[in-house]
Enzyme design. Structure first.
Site, PDB file in Angstrom:
ATOM      1  CE  LYS A  22     -18.386  42.819 -34.146  1.00 14.65           C
ATOM      2  NZ  LYS A  22     -19.547  43.697 -34.347  1.00 14.65           N
ATOM      3  NE  ARG A 101     -27.194  50.265 -36.304  1.00 25.27           N
ATOM      4  CZ  ARG A 101     -28.229  51.052 -36.477  1.00 25.27           C
ATOM      5  NH1 ARG A 101     -28.068  52.277 -36.890  1.00 25.27           N
ATOM      6  NH2 ARG A 101     -29.447  50.606 -36.252  1.00 25.27           N
ATOM      7  NE  ARG A 130     -27.256  47.724 -38.669  1.00 17.38           N
ATOM      8  CZ  ARG A 130     -26.151  47.369 -38.025  1.00 17.38           C
ATOM      9  NH1 ARG A 130     -25.020  47.963 -38.274  1.00 17.38           N
ATOM     10  NH2 ARG A 130     -26.185  46.413 -37.123  1.00 17.38           N
ATOM     11  N   PRO A 131     -33.067  50.840 -38.792  1.00 19.69           N
ATOM     12  CG  PRO A 131     -35.272  50.524 -39.494  1.00 19.69           C
ATOM     13  CD  PRO A 131     -33.846  50.330 -39.921  1.00 19.69           C
ATOM     14  CB  VAL A 132     -33.939  50.729 -32.998  1.00 18.60           C
ATOM     15  CG1 VAL A 132     -32.465  50.429 -33.206  1.00 18.60           C
ATOM     16  CG2 VAL A 132     -34.151  52.208 -32.708  1.00 18.60           C
ATOM     17  CG  ASP A 133     -38.967  49.978 -37.067  1.00 16.76           C
ATOM     18  OD1 ASP A 133     -37.805  49.532 -37.164  1.00 16.76           O
ATOM     19  OD2 ASP A 133     -39.876  49.626 -37.846  1.00 16.76           O
ATOM     20  CG  LEU A 134     -38.877  45.806 -36.204  1.00 13.28           C
ATOM     21  CD1 LEU A 134     -38.244  44.620 -36.919  1.00 13.28           C
ATOM     22  CD2 LEU A 134     -40.374  45.862 -36.498  1.00 13.28           C
ATOM     23  CB  ILE A 336     -29.717  40.705 -43.627  1.00 10.51           C
ATOM     24  CG1 ILE A 336     -29.824  39.174 -43.649  1.00 10.51           C
ATOM     25  CG2 ILE A 336     -29.908  41.262 -42.214  1.00 10.51           C
ATOM     26  CD1 ILE A 336     -31.091  38.594 -43.091  1.00 10.51           C
TER      27      ILE A 336
HETATM   28  C1  EPZ Z   1     -26.806  42.246 -35.561  1.00  7.95           C
HETATM   29  O1  EPZ Z   1     -27.176  43.585 -35.896  1.00  7.95           O
HETATM   30  C2  EPZ Z   1     -25.295  42.188 -35.621  1.00  7.95           C
HETATM   31  N1  EPZ Z   1     -24.746  43.137 -34.681  1.00  7.95           N
HETATM   32  C3  EPZ Z   1     -24.824  42.468 -37.049  1.00  7.95           C
HETATM   33  O2  EPZ Z   1     -23.417  42.297 -37.074  1.00  7.95           O
HETATM   34  C4  EPZ Z   1     -25.479  41.482 -38.004  1.00  7.95           C
HETATM   35  O3  EPZ Z   1     -25.116  41.825 -39.317  1.00  7.95           O
HETATM   36  C5  EPZ Z   1     -26.998  41.524 -37.860  1.00  7.95           C
HETATM   37  O4  EPZ Z   1     -27.363  41.301 -36.469  1.00  7.95           O
HETATM   38  C6  EPZ Z   1     -27.721  40.480 -38.702  1.00  7.95           C
HETATM   39  O5  EPZ Z   1     -27.241  39.211 -38.390  1.00  7.95           O
HETATM   40  C7  EPZ Z   1     -24.623  42.803 -33.398  1.00  7.95           C
HETATM   41  O6  EPZ Z   1     -24.995  41.723 -32.962  1.00  7.95           O
HETATM   42  C8  EPZ Z   1     -23.992  43.801 -32.489  1.00  7.95           C
HETATM   43  P1  EPZ Z   1     -30.971  43.077 -36.970  1.00  7.95           P
HETATM   44  P2  EPZ Z   1     -28.662  44.091 -35.610  1.00  7.95           P
HETATM   45  O7  EPZ Z   1     -31.768  43.855 -35.977  1.00  7.95           O
HETATM   46  O8  EPZ Z   1     -29.142  43.515 -34.348  1.00  7.95           O
HETATM   47  C9  EPZ Z   1     -33.905  45.538 -39.846  1.00  7.95           C
HETATM   48  C10 EPZ Z   1     -21.163  42.793 -37.738  1.00  7.95           C
HETATM   49  O9  EPZ Z   1     -20.547  42.947 -38.822  1.00  7.95           O
HETATM   50  N2  EPZ Z   1     -34.506  46.094 -38.607  1.00  7.95           N
HETATM   51  O10 EPZ Z   1     -31.084  41.592 -36.957  1.00  7.95           O
HETATM   52  O11 EPZ Z   1     -28.627  45.577 -35.744  1.00  7.95           O
HETATM   53  C11 EPZ Z   1     -32.482  46.010 -40.048  1.00  7.95           C
HETATM   54  O12 EPZ Z   1     -32.443  47.290 -40.638  1.00  7.95           O
HETATM   55  C12 EPZ Z   1     -22.570  43.326 -37.584  1.00  7.95           C
HETATM   56  O13 EPZ Z   1     -20.659  42.255 -36.730  1.00  7.95           O
HETATM   57  C13 EPZ Z   1     -35.580  46.949 -38.692  1.00  7.95           C
HETATM   58  O14 EPZ Z   1     -36.070  47.268 -39.782  1.00  7.95           O
HETATM   59  O15 EPZ Z   1     -29.421  43.461 -36.856  1.00  7.95           O
HETATM   60  C14 EPZ Z   1     -31.925  44.915 -40.910  1.00  7.95           C
HETATM   61  O16 EPZ Z   1     -32.262  45.150 -42.243  1.00  7.95           O
HETATM   62  C15 EPZ Z   1     -23.015  44.345 -38.528  1.00  7.95           C
HETATM   63  N3  EPZ Z   1     -36.103  47.466 -37.524  1.00  7.95           N
HETATM   64  C16 EPZ Z   1     -32.638  43.664 -40.402  1.00  7.95           C
HETATM   65  O17 EPZ Z   1     -33.811  44.144 -39.714  1.00  7.95           O
HETATM   66  C17 EPZ Z   1     -35.587  47.136 -36.297  1.00  7.95           C
HETATM   67  O18 EPZ Z   1     -36.105  47.626 -35.292  1.00  7.95           O
HETATM   68  C18 EPZ Z   1     -31.839  42.803 -39.412  1.00  7.95           C
HETATM   69  O19 EPZ Z   1     -31.296  43.619 -38.409  1.00  7.95           O
HETATM   70  C19 EPZ Z   1     -34.502  46.253 -36.231  1.00  7.95           C
HETATM   71  C20 EPZ Z   1     -33.969  45.741 -37.402  1.00  7.95           C
END
Ligand code: EPZ
Length: 431
Positions: A22, A101, A130-134, A336
């Site tokens: 997925k 998201r 789950r922000p997208v600031d990065l 995480i």
């Molecule tokens: C991906 O989410 C997956 N989703 C998630 O799968 C998975 O849990 C996650 O990666 C971690 O492996 C998809 O691939 C669609 P991140 P993503 O950006 O990309 C913080 C499932 O069950 N962060 O790696 O959203 C964030 O809040 C799902 O299938 C910031 O602070 O995850 C988190 O604590 C749920 N700022 C950490 O980083 C940002 O700009 C990792 O998030 C981006 C992230």
């Protein structure tokens, strides 16, 4: 709303086919926005989230055609042709983004191809803020002007995005995917340091290579991308789903069963295999995938979630279900997401002994769980309750199955084929 009813206690025996990932598919599909050519994706899973992404891409002007099925081991995936010859709309609306998201993954490609994008800002969700600031800071480093207005990310660039040296302060899967896609069409070289290394990122990078992108360092924490003027169409098969694989591996272990998972690749999930083996589960590679057996039950162990190649947060809830019936105590630490223990109160209702302290949970194994009515607020929490139900004495009803349908294809059919007493009850349920 559908529910799943399980009478637990039957050891699973047989074969379970594993579908395409997925989370790989959700990044591969928006890659079609980077080219006028046709991107043909095979081994695509049939899931609600994939339909949501297809709907989002359709309203950007992407033309899609299902072109039969693809076979991967015992799994029949779909073949989808995506053509973004003309992008007719660069806005990703709130209604679709709030449902999923991963919709934010259209931001990088739209900005790179059209010089503008308006994407609804995703809100918090059940597992964290789950922000997208990065994502946004990194796109700004590439020359994008970004404003947040009326709940939307409004991004623009004059001419092309510019190559940049980006160091992610924290590993982000989605951030790496957005920037990787954006960088393929940027002017000059982009370096993504502290990039995520998940197999889904590697899958996206390989697909972009097939589309004509220039990327070095695939599979490492430093991706080096030379921007090109245009990408072309390609054919690409989605990597097997390591989280679906791990979930069914736990199903085999928690029921003291013996199951072969076919169409998957054990090397995608070494950290999960290592933990299962520490618990006393037999896990071995086969010609078609891997075999998982635990005739004598399992022992407790300690787990900490980490970015890949560490233990995946997306397997934490499922392993917790297994550890609730292990011999001895276990400690789980979630690093995480800040709120990914929503399954704990529900497992406790089934007789599990779990104490959460901040980001850690102590699990004291019990000899048996007992069936109960449960519900969960996210995908992996739901799958952990299905697993607990398979092991529990008596009847378990899992409510709010729509979470499960976002990420698991035909879950009840796959488990029933291995002897589980499980069925879907259609229709209304108490919320
Ligand atoms: C991906 O989410 C997956 N989703 C998630 O799968 C998975 O849990 C996650 O990666 C971690 O492996 C998809 O691939 C669609 P991140 P993503 O950006 O990309 C913080 C499932 O069950 N962060 O790696 O959203 C964030 O809040 C799902 O299938 C910031 O602070 O995850 C988190 O604590 C749920 N700022 C950490 O980083 C940002 O700009 C990792 O998030 C981006 C992230």
């Amino acid at each position: 709303m559908d529910r799943i009813r399980i009478i637990g206690g039957t050891p699973l025996k047989g074969i379970i086919p594993i579908g395409g990932a997925k989370n790989a598919a959700l990044a591969l599909m928006p890659a079609c926005l980077l080219t006028k050519g046709t991107l043909t994706l095979s081994n695509l899973p049939h899931l609600v989230d994939i339909t949501t992404m297809a709907n989002l891409l359709a309203q950007h002007g992407v033309l899609m055609a299902l072109n039969g099925d693809s076979k991967n081991g015992g799994h029949t995936g779909r073949v989808l042709e995506l053509t973004a010859n003309e992008i007719t709309n660069t806005t990703a609306p709130y209604d679709l983004v709030r449902r999923m998201r991963a919709s934010v993954l259209v931001l990088g490609p739209l900005l790179a191809r059209c010089g503008e994008a308006r994407v609804s800002l995703p809100g918090g969700c059940a597992i964290g803020t789950r922000p997208v600031d990065l994502h946004l800071k990194a796109l700004e480093q590439m020359g994008a002007k970004i404003e947040l207005e009326e709940g939307y990310i409004s991004a623009r660039v004059d001419g092309r995005l510019k190559g940049a040296h980006i160091i992610f302060p924290q590993v982000t899967v989605g951030g790496t995917e957005n920037l990787l896609m954006a960088a393929t069409l940027a002017e000059g070289e982009t370096v993504l340091a502290n990039a995520a290394r998940e197999p889904e990122i590697t899958d996206l990078a390989q697909c972009l290579l097939a589309m004509g992108a220039k990327i070095e360092g695939i599979g490492t924490g430093t991706l080096r991308i030379q921007g090109v003027d245009a990408l072309h169409g390609a054919e690409y098969s989605v990597v097997p789903d390591r989280i679906e694989t791990g979930t069914y591996a736990v199903a085999a272990a928690i029921t003291r069963g013996d199951v072969e998972l076919i169409g998957t690749r054990m090397e995608l999930m070494e950290s999960v295999v290592k933990i299962l083996r520490e618990c006393g589960v037999t896990v071995e590679a086969t010609d078609r995938g891997m075999r998982v057996a635990a005739p004598d039950g399992v022992n407790g162990t300690d787990i900490m979630t980490e970015p890949y190649p560490g233990f995946p947060t997306d397997m934490q809830a499922q392993l917790m279900a297994l550890l609730t019936v292990a011999n001895g105590a276990s400690m789980i630490t979630e690093t995480i997401f800040e709120n990914r223990y929503m399954h704990v109160p529900e497992l406790i209702r089934m007789g599990a002994k779990v104490n959460v302290h901040g980001s850690s949970a102590i699990v004291r194994g019990v000899p048996k769980l007992s069936g109960a009515q449960v519900m969960a607020t996210d995908l992996r929490a739901s799958s952990s309750l299905i697993l607990a139900g398979l092991a529990a004495e008596g009847e378990t009803i899992v409510n709010r199955v729509y979470h499960l349908d976002r990420g698991y294809e035909r879950v009840e059919e796959k488990l029933a084929a291995c002897g589980a007493n499980i069925e879907r009850i259609k229709g209304e349920a108490a919320e």
